[in-house]
Scaffold this motif. Sequence first.
Motif, PDB file in Angstrom:
ATOM      1  N   SER A   1     -19.520  13.587   8.193  1.00  0.00           N
ATOM      2  CA  SER A   1     -19.770  12.714   9.324  1.00  0.00           C
ATOM      3  C   SER A   1     -20.863  11.833   9.512  1.00  0.00           C
ATOM      4  O   SER A   1     -20.966  11.140  10.295  1.00  0.00           O
ATOM      5  N   THR A   2     -21.501  11.671   8.103  1.00  0.00           N
ATOM      6  CA  THR A   2     -22.460  10.414   8.218  1.00  0.00           C
ATOM      7  C   THR A   2     -21.861   9.133   7.300  1.00  0.00           C
ATOM      8  O   THR A   2     -22.388   8.106   7.645  1.00  0.00           O
ATOM      9  N   ALA A   3     -20.449   9.355   6.918  1.00  0.00           N
ATOM     10  CA  ALA A   3     -19.899   8.400   6.300  1.00  0.00           C
ATOM     11  C   ALA A   3     -18.648   7.714   7.247  1.00  0.00           C
ATOM     12  O   ALA A   3     -18.316   6.906   6.681  1.00  0.00           O
ATOM     13  N   ILE A   4     -18.491   8.630   8.461  1.00  0.00           N
ATOM     14  CA  ILE A   4     -17.374   7.832   9.388  1.00  0.00           C
ATOM     15  C   ILE A   4     -17.949   7.866  10.563  1.00  0.00           C
ATOM     16  O   ILE A   4     -18.844   8.913  11.069  1.00  0.00           O
ATOM     17  N   PRO A   5     -17.666   6.925  11.312  1.00  0.00           N
ATOM     18  CA  PRO A   5     -18.008   6.995  12.759  1.00  0.00           C
ATOM     19  C   PRO A   5     -17.982   8.291  13.655  1.00  0.00           C
ATOM     20  O   PRO A   5     -16.616   8.707  13.391  1.00  0.00           O
ATOM     21  N   LEU A   6     -18.720   8.576  14.418  1.00  0.00           N
ATOM     22  CA  LEU A   6     -18.494   9.866  15.139  1.00  0.00           C
ATOM     23  C   LEU A   6     -17.291   9.840  15.991  1.00  0.00           C
ATOM     24  O   LEU A   6     -16.640  10.691  16.407  1.00  0.00           O
ATOM     25  N   ASP A   7     -17.094   8.809  16.354  1.00  0.00           N
ATOM     26  CA  ASP A   7     -15.618   8.586  17.538  1.00  0.00           C
ATOM     27  C   ASP A   7     -14.549   8.896  16.594  1.00  0.00           C
ATOM     28  O   ASP A   7     -13.794   9.629  16.906  1.00  0.00           O
ATOM     29  N   THR A   8     -14.429   8.551  15.334  1.00  0.00           N
ATOM     30  CA  THR A   8     -13.534   8.855  14.258  1.00  0.00           C
ATOM     31  C   THR A   8     -13.353  10.154  14.119  1.00  0.00           C
ATOM     32  O   THR A   8     -12.192  10.843  13.816  1.00  0.00           O
ATOM     33  N   VAL A   9     -14.569  10.750  13.689  1.00  0.00           N
ATOM     34  CA  VAL A   9     -14.694  12.098  13.549  1.00  0.00           C
ATOM     35  C   VAL A   9     -14.081  12.951  14.573  1.00  0.00           C
ATOM     36  O   VAL A   9     -13.191  13.880  14.350  1.00  0.00           O
ATOM     37  N   ILE A  10     -14.358  12.863  15.720  1.00  0.00           N
ATOM     38  CA  ILE A  10     -13.690  13.513  16.896  1.00  0.00           C
ATOM     39  C   ILE A  10     -12.147  13.314  16.963  1.00  0.00           C
ATOM     40  O   ILE A  10     -11.474  14.299  17.097  1.00  0.00           O
ATOM     41  N   GLU A  11     -11.823  12.063  16.779  1.00  0.00           N
ATOM     42  CA  GLU A  11     -10.180  11.981  16.520  1.00  0.00           C
ATOM     43  C   GLU A  11      -9.540  12.362  15.358  1.00  0.00           C
ATOM     44  O   GLU A  11      -8.554  13.356  15.474  1.00  0.00           O
ATOM     45  N   LEU A  12     -10.292  12.735  14.219  1.00  0.00           N
ATOM     46  CA  LEU A  12      -9.723  13.595  13.047  1.00  0.00           C
ATOM     47  C   LEU A  12      -9.622  14.981  13.324  1.00  0.00           C
ATOM     48  O   LEU A  12      -8.683  15.583  12.888  1.00  0.00           O
ATOM     49  N   ILE A  13     -10.787  15.572  13.878  1.00  0.00           N
ATOM     50  CA  ILE A  13     -10.707  17.115  14.273  1.00  0.00           C
ATOM     51  C   ILE A  13      -9.495  17.298  15.372  1.00  0.00           C
ATOM     52  O   ILE A  13      -8.786  18.300  15.326  1.00  0.00           O
ATOM     53  N   LEU A  14      -9.269  16.339  16.378  1.00  0.00           N
ATOM     54  CA  LEU A  14      -8.124  16.607  17.554  1.00  0.00           C
ATOM     55  C   LEU A  14      -6.828  16.653  16.738  1.00  0.00           C
ATOM     56  O   LEU A  14      -5.955  17.399  16.978  1.00  0.00           O
ATOM     57  N   THR A  15      -6.664  15.691  15.672  1.00  0.00           N
ATOM     58  CA  THR A  15      -5.485  15.533  14.977  1.00  0.00           C
ATOM     59  C   THR A  15      -5.140  16.851  14.324  1.00  0.00           C
ATOM     60  O   THR A  15      -4.053  17.389  14.088  1.00  0.00           O
ATOM     61  N   ALA A  16      -6.269  17.020  13.255  1.00  0.00           N
ATOM     62  CA  ALA A  16      -6.038  18.363  12.319  1.00  0.00           C
ATOM     63  C   ALA A  16      -5.987  19.634  13.363  1.00  0.00           C
ATOM     64  O   ALA A  16      -4.903  20.414  13.032  1.00  0.00           O
ATOM     65  N   ALA A  17      -6.585  19.705  14.595  1.00  0.00           N
ATOM     66  CA  ALA A  17      -6.441  20.651  15.308  1.00  0.00           C
ATOM     67  C   ALA A  17      -4.904  20.868  15.821  1.00  0.00           C
ATOM     68  O   ALA A  17      -4.420  21.895  15.985  1.00  0.00           O
ATOM     69  N   ARG A  18      -4.373  19.864  16.306  1.00  0.00           N
ATOM     70  CA  ARG A  18      -3.079  19.723  16.886  1.00  0.00           C
ATOM     71  C   ARG A  18      -2.066  20.262  15.682  1.00  0.00           C
ATOM     72  O   ARG A  18      -0.873  20.580  15.961  1.00  0.00           O
ATOM     73  N   SER A  19      -2.414  19.974  14.560  1.00  0.00           N
ATOM     74  CA  SER A  19      -1.357  20.255  13.440  1.00  0.00           C
ATOM     75  C   SER A  19      -1.651  21.633  12.881  1.00  0.00           C
ATOM     76  O   SER A  19      -0.916  22.247  12.075  1.00  0.00           O
ATOM     77  N   HIS A  20      -2.819  22.369  13.103  1.00  0.00           N
ATOM     78  CA  HIS A  20      -3.150  23.494  12.846  1.00  0.00           C
ATOM     79  C   HIS A  20      -2.051  24.751  12.977  1.00  0.00           C
ATOM     80  O   HIS A  20      -1.559  24.923  14.154  1.00  0.00           O
ATOM     81  N   ARG A  21      -1.336  25.342  12.145  1.00  0.00           N
ATOM     82  CA  ARG A  21      -0.396  26.382  11.914  1.00  0.00           C
ATOM     83  C   ARG A  21       0.950  25.805  12.873  1.00  0.00           C
ATOM     84  O   ARG A  21       1.587  26.617  13.415  1.00  0.00           O
ATOM     85  N   GLY A  22       0.938  24.422  13.045  1.00  0.00           N
ATOM     86  CA  GLY A  22       2.294  23.742  13.661  1.00  0.00           C
ATOM     87  C   GLY A  22       2.224  23.894  15.040  1.00  0.00           C
ATOM     88  O   GLY A  22       3.179  23.468  15.811  1.00  0.00           O
ATOM     89  N   GLU A  23       0.860  24.098  15.687  1.00  0.00           N
ATOM     90  CA  GLU A  23       0.752  24.279  17.108  1.00  0.00           C
ATOM     91  C   GLU A  23       0.117  23.080  17.527  1.00  0.00           C
ATOM     92  O   GLU A  23      -0.481  22.274  16.643  1.00  0.00           O
ATOM     93  N   SER A  24       0.076  22.666  18.896  1.00  0.00           N
ATOM     94  CA  SER A  24      -0.371  21.472  19.359  1.00  0.00           C
ATOM     95  C   SER A  24      -1.706  21.580  20.459  1.00  0.00           C
ATOM     96  O   SER A  24      -1.588  22.456  20.989  1.00  0.00           O
ATOM     97  N   ILE A  25      -2.477  20.771  20.427  1.00  0.00           N
ATOM     98  CA  ILE A  25      -3.306  20.679  21.606  1.00  0.00           C
ATOM     99  C   ILE A  25      -3.394  19.529  22.257  1.00  0.00           C
ATOM    100  O   ILE A  25      -3.331  18.225  21.843  1.00  0.00           O
ATOM    101  N   SER A  26      -3.023  19.690  23.494  1.00  0.00           N
ATOM    102  CA  SER A  26      -2.917  18.381  24.345  1.00  0.00           C
ATOM    103  C   SER A  26      -4.244  18.282  25.099  1.00  0.00           C
ATOM    104  O   SER A  26      -5.000  19.141  25.627  1.00  0.00           O
ATOM    105  N   GLU A  27      -4.599  16.945  25.228  1.00  0.00           N
ATOM    106  CA  GLU A  27      -5.969  16.805  25.977  1.00  0.00           C
ATOM    107  C   GLU A  27      -6.065  16.996  27.541  1.00  0.00           C
ATOM    108  O   GLU A  27      -4.774  16.675  27.986  1.00  0.00           O
ATOM    109  N   SER A  28      -6.759  17.282  28.199  1.00  0.00           N
ATOM    110  CA  SER A  28      -6.698  17.674  29.599  1.00  0.00           C
ATOM    111  C   SER A  28      -6.385  16.480  30.383  1.00  0.00           C
ATOM    112  O   SER A  28      -6.814  15.141  29.974  1.00  0.00           O
ATOM    113  N   SER A  29      -5.514  16.666  31.176  1.00  0.00           N
ATOM    114  CA  SER A  29      -4.890  15.607  32.240  1.00  0.00           C
ATOM    115  C   SER A  29      -5.673  15.264  33.331  1.00  0.00           C
ATOM    116  O   SER A  29      -5.445  14.782  34.215  1.00  0.00           O
ATOM    117  N   ALA A  30      -6.836  16.537  33.476  1.00  0.00           N
ATOM    118  CA  ALA A  30      -7.446  16.599  34.853  1.00  0.00           C
ATOM    119  C   ALA A  30      -8.938  15.990  34.645  1.00  0.00           C
ATOM    120  O   ALA A  30      -9.867  16.094  35.287  1.00  0.00           O
TER     121      ALA A  30
END
Length: 229
Positions: free
Chosen positions: A198-227
């Motif tokens: 995470s020193t080679a990638i902007p932290l905003d991008t790191v956050i997006e990468l984690i969210l994308t990977a977590a959504r794909s984990h075991r084929g399940e998805s994470i939705s951002e809070s709408s509230a």
Amino acid sequence: MTSGPADGPPGPAVRLITVSAAYGAGGSVVAPALAQRLGLPFLQRVTTTEGQVAGAVAPCHERLVAEEAKITPVHRLLASFTQSMPVGPTQSPLSARHQDEDLRCSAEADIHGLLADGGGVILGRAAAVVLGRDRGFHVRLDGPPTRRIIQGATIEGISREQASAHMQAADRARTAYVRRLYRIDPADASLYHMVIDSTAIPLDTVIELILTAARSHRGESISESSART
């Protein structure tokens, strides 16, 4: 049954994200941001700070804070040596093993409490070790020491000399915590589903990468809070 990307909150298996981070890798930025994005509670490193309500951004530090330093095993061990110095005929030395067990039980109780309440984002606490790979999505943030010093200085708004000192203290204490309580190296990549420099990638991008990977984990998805407000 797995929900679709827009069907509602994340399923139980992916509602829990743990972040292990070396000093200067940006854990203090990334972890609370993930909790805010997902509308999940945030549990800090092992300090006296309590868990936070869903979506709240808690004060979080890159450096080793005083509360954390006082209860990490490397500092507790030194304290036990001091307390075991004979000062009277009735004083008995404190057991370092007993102190470590108390610390481990307390930290793990907070982790399991968060899990029982439906999940959250955990920074540190050897959470990936405590939970195992079958519960939660585990991330490790790291990077070369030189770049971590630069990023740590930027995050904290301090000089690189100060950041270097903070890195040495934080890395030593946090590694000692995991090694002493669990006999495991926190930098071991096999503990995590995702390891990022995470020193080679902007932290905003790191956050997006984690969210994308977590959504794909075991084929399940994470939705951002709408509230979010």
